[in-house]
Structure formats: C-alpha cells, structure tokens
Design a protein around this motif. Structure first.
Motif: not given
Length: 871
Positions: A113-122, A147-164
């Motif tokens: 449900x993330x509103x990706x049609x809305x601008x957000x810095x983060x 999905x990108x923020x206008x200033x900062x984008x952050x992904x949280x997760x497990x170390x197993x996804x690092x190579x991809x």
C-alpha cells in the motif's frame, strides 16, 4: 549498462502532492528520471536496531514513507510515530485501513500500500529480503527497483540479499549492522520445562491451538499471535504477555517479522512448513529470523525446539548462532509497466519475462488468477473494453482473498463489484450495508469469529478505495467498528480458552521466594481462598479442586496445600472431639463418613469383629495427623460393633466360669454370631442348651446362632463384616423377607440353602422344630400355612422339605376311580429317614469355610483334629 537495465532501474517520478490521498494508488508510470544518489541499505540479523534506525532517519526528514511486510507491523510503528509526532502528522495506509490526516507528513504502510505517487524526502522498505518470497516477492522487488525518496532511500533486511542488492542497485551504500545481543541454542526442551518468557512457534492454526491448550494445562496460560488476527486482537494478546499476565506466547512465524516483545527464549515446535504448494523444511535463515525474536536490546536470547519437534542439526545451529547463511540467488519479479488496452493485453503484460538474470517469475498470484477467471466470463468480457474499464478490472482483481474459502466465491465477489462500479460509478450502499451488517455478530467459537474478521477485512479494503464509494469515510468507520467488535470478542474467546488467570497468578505467588507471603483462608462453608482466588473446597480432610486432572490441577493443588497448613490441624481437633452422632457407617459400602463426607472405608482386619480402616487421601501434614483421624474412626466402629452386637459380648462374659460353654461362645465370637454344628454339639446335654438359651444362644438343627443378631440392624453389620472377610460383595435382603433365590443370598449370614431357595435361618429352625413336634408320635398332614411361613409357592414346599431333611410324602392328585379328596402333603415321623439325610449348612457356618481359621491361632491344631474326627 544496457538500455533494458537502465529502464528497469529508472526511478519513477512522483505525481503531484495529493495531501487528501483521494484516488487509488496506481504504481504504473511511463516517465523516468535518474535515481537519487543517496540509496542505502542497513543489513544484518534481528535485534540490530534496523527498524528503530529507519524511523529515526525518517523523522529527521520533513516527509517520509516506510513500508512494512505486515499490517500488524505497520500499525505498531504507526503508533510509535504518533507518540513522537502527533496524530495530525502521521498517516497509516494498509489494504484495510487508511488514516490520512490532511497534514500528514510521515506514512507507515504495508509494502503493497505504499503511496509511490506521492513525493517524500525519505522512503524505506523493511524486510527487503522478502523479495525472494515466491508469493509476495515481486512486490518487494518492485519497491527495490522503483521506490525512491527525493533525498534518501533506505532498505532494511538480512545480509543474505547483499549480492543481489549490489547487482540490482549499482552504487548502493550498504551498512552492515551486528546483533546487539547473542543468540544461543539450548537444544530440545519439553513443553513443561520451557522457561518463563518463552515463545513457542508453529506453522498452522491447528498446531497453535494444540500447543496453547498444553501450555494452559501445564503452565497456566498463554497469549496467541497469528497473522490472521486483527491489529486490535493482536495488541490485546500482546498486552497479556507484555503485562506478564501470562509468561508464554504461542505464535505462528508472524512474530519473525519484527514484532518486538519481551521474549527470552524461542522454541520451534516444527522445523517444516507448508509453503503454499507443499510442505518443505525451514531454511536456516528462516529459523534465524524467528529465533531472533529472543533477546531484545542488550539482553541475550536462546532458541531451541520443543514438543515433538526433532532437534536441529549442528550445522543449522551454528549458522543461526553465527548469522552465516547462503546468499539469496534470485528475486521474484513481475512487470509493473502494464498494458491496459484490454484484459488480454493486460494478462500478456503481466507474464512478461524478467529483464535480466537474478530476477525470476514468482508463483501465479491470486490477482492474476482472478483476472484470468474473469476474462473468461462473457458478461465481463463484454463490458471490459478500453483502458479505463481494464484498469478498473485489474484494481478489483487486486482485492486480497482474505477468506481463502477454496471456491470461486472470491472471483464472483470481484465480478459483482467490478460491474457495480463500472455501470453505477460506485459500490451500492446496500451492498456495503448488507455485508458489514452480516458480519456484526459475536456468537460462535474462535474460528467462526476469525472467519467473520476476514470478511470484514474485505469490506474494509473496498471501503478504503475512496473512488469506489460515495460515502467512503462512513463505510470505513462502520467496517472499523465491526472489526473492533469482533476483535474484542475474539480476544475474549482466546483468553477464555488459553488463559487461566487464576492459575498464572497462583503460579507466580507460589514461587519459593514468595511462599511465606502467600495469603490464604478457608471460609465457614469450606471454600479455600488463595490470593483472592477460590480454588476449591475442603471436604473432610481432602481438597477438592475446581479441576480434577484438568488444565491447572497441579497448580491448584499446590496452592491449596499452602492454604491448608493451619486448617487441617484445626479440623483434626474438631474431628477428635466430634460425637458419634456426627459419624456414620454405610453397611452396604463400608464407607465411614463425618457429617456426610466420606473419610475412609472398612477393610478386613485381624479378626471378624476387629476390622481395619483404609483412610482416604487427605492433606495431612504428617503421619501423626493421619493416625489421629484413623484412631477416632476405629473407636467409632468398635463402639458400633459393641452396641449392635452387644448380646455376643455379654454372652462371652456370662460363660467366663463355664468351661464347657466357653468353646461354643468363642466360636460364635470368631464367626460373628453364627457357627456351624459339630458332631460334639449334637451331644450337648439339655442343661447346657438351656444355659446357652438364657444368654441368647440357640442350638438349632442346622447351626448355633444368636436369633437377636438376625434383626435388620445387627444383620446389616454382620453382612458387611462377612463380605470384608470373604472379599466378596454381598447384598443385604430387604427386611421382612424370609425366602429368596439362593443366588441372591449366597454367603449372606443368617440364610440357609434349601435347593435353589434361600430360607432365613431362624425361620427354617423354627419350622423344622414345629414339624418334628407334630410328628413325634405319628405322621401328620403338613400345616396349611407352611408355604406362607417359608414365603414360597405351595408347589415349592416339597422341594424345600427335602433339602431341609424333613421326611414327607408328597400330595397326590384326585383319582377318578376313588371317591373323596386327594391325599395331602404328609410329614412323616420316621426319624431314621430324617437323620440319614444330609443337613444343609447355614451361611456363615464354620464348616462352609474350612480355611477361615488363622494359621497362627492357638485353635488351628484343634481345628485340624476336629475336621479329621468328623465322620
């Protein structure tokens, strides 16, 4: 970078700022611009503070959007943001909930449900490694790529996804975070030995219920967490656990997705799960995700297995403890640039192959399945033409199938909604009213309420699409009210079924360190109260808990024994001082009672007139208390025997100075008032018989006995003592009966066998004496009332006389050749015939039980000689 890769990794531009959030979210865009430079990832195991870090980073910006994998997580972090920023500044968007104040700047959402049609810095996405999930992975992959923020984008997760991540998002900055506490395996642990603050994890509702029942039975209760619960129910269950009303939590793997609770130990009840198509073993990283819920902040945690789950392998344990797992090899992907020309074109665009290696198509999702079914419907195919209708059809197909009924009901629901919205411009008010009202019932069990909740979730989802309804806010409110109603009822059902508040409270208070402070009392009615909880009643000296062998029986009994430490000594004193009138003996069962409460039972003792007592279990503190109760009961029984059989004891005293009679009275005393005739007894002089008759002893033709003991009350006691000696159950005949079928009175003292009939001994002795008196000189017709005296039919009398050794001539029928009446039953005077007949033996006689003489008795040798000399 190839043109195809550039297109795939391009950032989708944001639509104008619609602060009221009206209109559906559409994740399809045609224009692109270059990805902002600040794209970062925070990777690491559980309990590294990633979510807290992300929320802190988001609140440092003027606006932000964060996506969570679960509605429960979105709600939990929405509430955290509200506390920090206030309700007016924070929004919550999930499939079923939309709380968007006009001035909202920070959004907590589910990933879908993330509103990706809305601008957000983060912009942040939590648990990004779920892009490798074959069912929902394409959603997370889409957010990773677009999905990108206008200033900062952050992904949280497990170390197993690092190579991809490094491959799919070139230039991404990755921050590796370490766990704040250690996670150590403790191996298998029985359910009954799990430490407090444990979470037990299973992978099906049936298994969760079964485990919760066991925990309630053995540990007093538990909270239950499942992904199907509404946020309100989940929060209420978590509150039970967090407030320490219960010390155990039984959950599905939903707790593995960031639900933060005070858990010290995680125990897996299964090491496999059904993944939607078939059962499969859990991957080590999945085990780590779940086990990582143990130990929060700087507090260490432990994990292991429980119930029937086999132990984990050494390799798995090492991987979980060291957080070393194989990297993810592929992410699931679905095209987001869809063709809405017509439904078939839409289907074709949904099945476009992934653009490059590392991405793969996932399982066919329910929205695609629904679309495929609706495209085959002629009515839908007729009206679903053009971009607007096709776009609407796709949006309706994305309604989640929360109910999962396994039939085509969800497809039919989507078809009706599509036709209503397309033709009427909105969902009809009566449709919303009927569905919401139909679910507004709180009757039924847990599964029924959960099924209604899934139905309300569909209504909430539809109501949250503001463009589908003319009164969206009203229907959202109505759906939320019904969901809250059902959620509260579900929480009550779960608590009633899986939590025993009394048991959990008592369990804590009964810890060794608090035993001396326990508050307890016993009311005048016998209610046992511990720490304000009624746990049962004290009956006699035994505690009768409210449950017998049930869920909290051991806890209740433990608490009750603490409460009775002062009560039992008081009751023992009262019992010793109680009059005999307060005690009773049931001569049919041998039960001994005090004021109607059974305390024990008579058992065979040293002699016939000295039975022993088997005292029922009680809450006695020591053997001395038990002995005091037992001795009081023995005094009562001895008094009762001496009262009801007083004539026997008086006779023993009367012959103290008469050696020739002492032996007979001793036999009567040993045999309980009735003893068999010996050959020497038949030669007793008349003077001895008269002396015995004076003290109440009758020397009859079949036995020597006390006629007074054949009265109802002493006979009942004699029967009880006899059955204790024989070890058989005997039934006391009703008072007034003089004959019964022998199989009903066999073994009962005071009854004589006469063929298949049992005759009362005193009646038989009196009748035989009278008949002998009548025939002392000559034969004599049988008295007319003989059948009535024996209590039998007339035709049975000859057989009884034969069995009793009475010589007689049976009656004859009238002869047609002779005049006059038929010959009556004649009693013959032939004494030799009578004497030659074998005399029947009365029940309770010595000769009927040759083994009854105790081997250590001084009369044992005499008994052997007597038997040898008997002709």
């Amino acid at each position: 970078m190839s043109n195809l890769e550039a297109r795939t990794l391009a950032f989708v531009p944001q639509a104008p700022d619609h602060s009221d959030m009206t209109g559906a979210h559409r994740g399809n865009h045609s224009a692109h611009h270059i990805m902002p430079a600040s794209v970062r990832a925070a990777l690491g195991p559980t309990n590294t503070g990633k979510t807290h870090y992300a929320l802190t980073r988001m609140m440092a910006h003027s606006s932000g959007i964060i996506g969570f994998p679960l509605r429960l997580l979105a709600r939990e972090n929405y509430e955290r943001l509200v506390k920090a920023k206030g309700e007016r500044s924070v929004a919550l968007i999930t499939g079923e909930e939309k709380i968007v104040p006009p001035g909202a700047r920070w959004f907590a959402c589910t990933v879908e449900a993330m509103p990706l049609d809305r601008k957000a810095e983060f912009v942040a996405v939590d648990e990004i490694q779920l892009a490798s999930d074959p069912d929902r992975g394409h959603i997370f992959t889409d957010r990773l790529l677009h999905a990108r923020g206008t200033v900062e984008t952050l992904f949280l997760g497990a170390e197993t996804i690092r190579p991809l991540l490094q491959k799919l998002v070139p230039g991404i900055e990755i921050d590796t975070r370490t766990r704040l506490s250690s996670l150590v395996s403790t191996g298998p642990t029985k359910l009954s030995r799990l430490p407090p603050r444990s979470a037990i994890v299973a992978f099906s509702m049936a298994e969760v219920y079964a485990l919760a029942e066991v925990i309630r039975r053995r540990r007093g209760g538990c909270a239950v967490i499942m992904g199907q619960l509404s946020p309100r129910t989940r929060n209420a269950q978590v509150e039970l656990y967090q407030n320490r009303e219960v010390d155990y939590l039984v959950a599905t793997d939903a707790i593995g997705m960031g639900l933060n609770m005070d858990v010290d130990h995680v125990a897996l009840a299964q090491l496999s799960k059904f993944d939607g198509t078939s059962p499969r073993p859990l991957f080590p990283q999945e085990i780590a995700q779940i086990a990582g819920r143990a130990g929060r902040g700087m507090k260490d945690g432990t994990f292991g297995t429980t119930a029937d789950c086999p132990p984990m392998s050494a390799a798995t344990i090492e991987a979980v403890e060291q957080h070393r797992f194989d990297p993810i090899q592929r992410l699931y992907w679905r095209n987001h640039e869809l063709d809405f020309t017509n439904p078939r074109a839409l289907l074709a665009s949904l099945t476009v192959a992934p653009p490059f290696r590392g991405l793969t198509a996932g399982r066919v999702a329910s929205d695609v399945t629904t679309l495929e079914s609706l495209v085959l419907d002629p009515e839908i195919r007729e009206v679903a033409k053009g971009r607007r209708a096709t776009s609407l059809l796709w949006e309706v197909c994305q309604i989640p199938d929360f109910r999962k009924l396994g039939d085509d009901s969800h497809t039919r629901l989507c078809a009706r909604l599509f036709l209503h919205i397309l033709k009427e411009g909105a969902v009809p008010a009566n449709w919303m009213e009927g569905h919401i009202k139909g679910f507004a019932r709180v009757d039924g069990d847990i599964d029924t309420l959960m099924h209604r909740l899934t139905g309300v979730r569909v209504c909430s989802y539809v109501a949250a699409r503001t463009e589908w309804s003319r009164h969206s806010a009203t229907w959202q409110q109505r759906a939320r009210e019904v969901e809250d109603l059902l959620s509260d009822a579900l929480h009550e059902r779960l608590t009633a079924r899986f939590v025993d508040r009394r048991a959990t409270s008592l369990l804590r208070r009964l810890d060794a360190e608090t035993d001396r402070n326990i508050l307890s009392a016993v009311t005048t009615d016998g209610d046992v109260i511990v720490e304000g909880h009624s746990i049962g009643k004290i009956r006699g000296f035994a505690l009768q808990a409210d449950t017998t062998g049930g869920p909290d029986h051991q806890i209740i009994m433990r608490a009750g024994r603490k409460a009775l430490l002062q009560e039992i000594p008081r009751r023992v004193r009262l019992f010793q001082e109680a009059p005999d009138s307060a005690l009773s003996l049931d001569t049919e069962t041998g039960l001994l009672s005090w004021e109607g409460i059974a305390l024990g039972k008579l058992i065979a003792g040293k002699t016939f007139l000295q039975p022993a007592i088997r005292l029922f279990s009680g809450e006695f503190a020591d053997t001395n208390q038990r002995n005091q109760v037992e001795n009081r009961l023995l005094r009562y029984v001895r008094t009762m025997i001496e009262r009801d059989m007083a004539i026997l004891f008086k006779a023993e005293q009367a012959v103290t100075n008469q050696p020739d009679l002492r032996g007979i009275v001793h036999r009567l005393h040993e045999d309980g008032g009735i003893t068999s005739l010996l050959s020497t007894d038949r030669m007793l002089p008349q003077q001895a018989k008269r002396s015995l008759r004076k003290i109440g002893v009758e020397v009859g033709r079949f036995a020597i006995f006390f006629p007074a003991l054949l009265r109802p009350r002493p006979l009942g006691l004699m029967t009880l003592l006899t059955q204790l000696r024989l070890g058989e159950s005997l039934t006391i005949p009703a008072p007034g009966r003089v004959s019964l079928p022998w199989d009903l009175v066999a073994g009962v003292p005071g009854w004589l066998q006469a063929g298949q009939t049992g005759i009362r001994l005193d009646i038989a002795e009196r009748s035989v004496a009278e008949l002998e008196h009548l025939t002392r000189k000559k034969d004599h017709p049988a008295p007319s009332g003989l059948a009535s005296r024996f209590g039998v039919k007339t035709d049975m009398v000859p057989g009884i006389l034969t069995a009793l050794g009475i010589a007689h001539h049976p009656p004859s029928a009238a002869s047609p050749s002779h005049a006059g009446p038929p010959a009556p039953l004649m009693i013959l005077s032939d004494r030799r015939t009578r004497a030659g007949r074998r005399r029947p033996k009365a029940s309770g006689q010595r000769t009927s039980r040759p083994t009854a003489v105790r081997q250590d008795s001084p009369f044992a040798a005499l008994a052997i000689l007597r038997e040898r000399s008997t002709p």
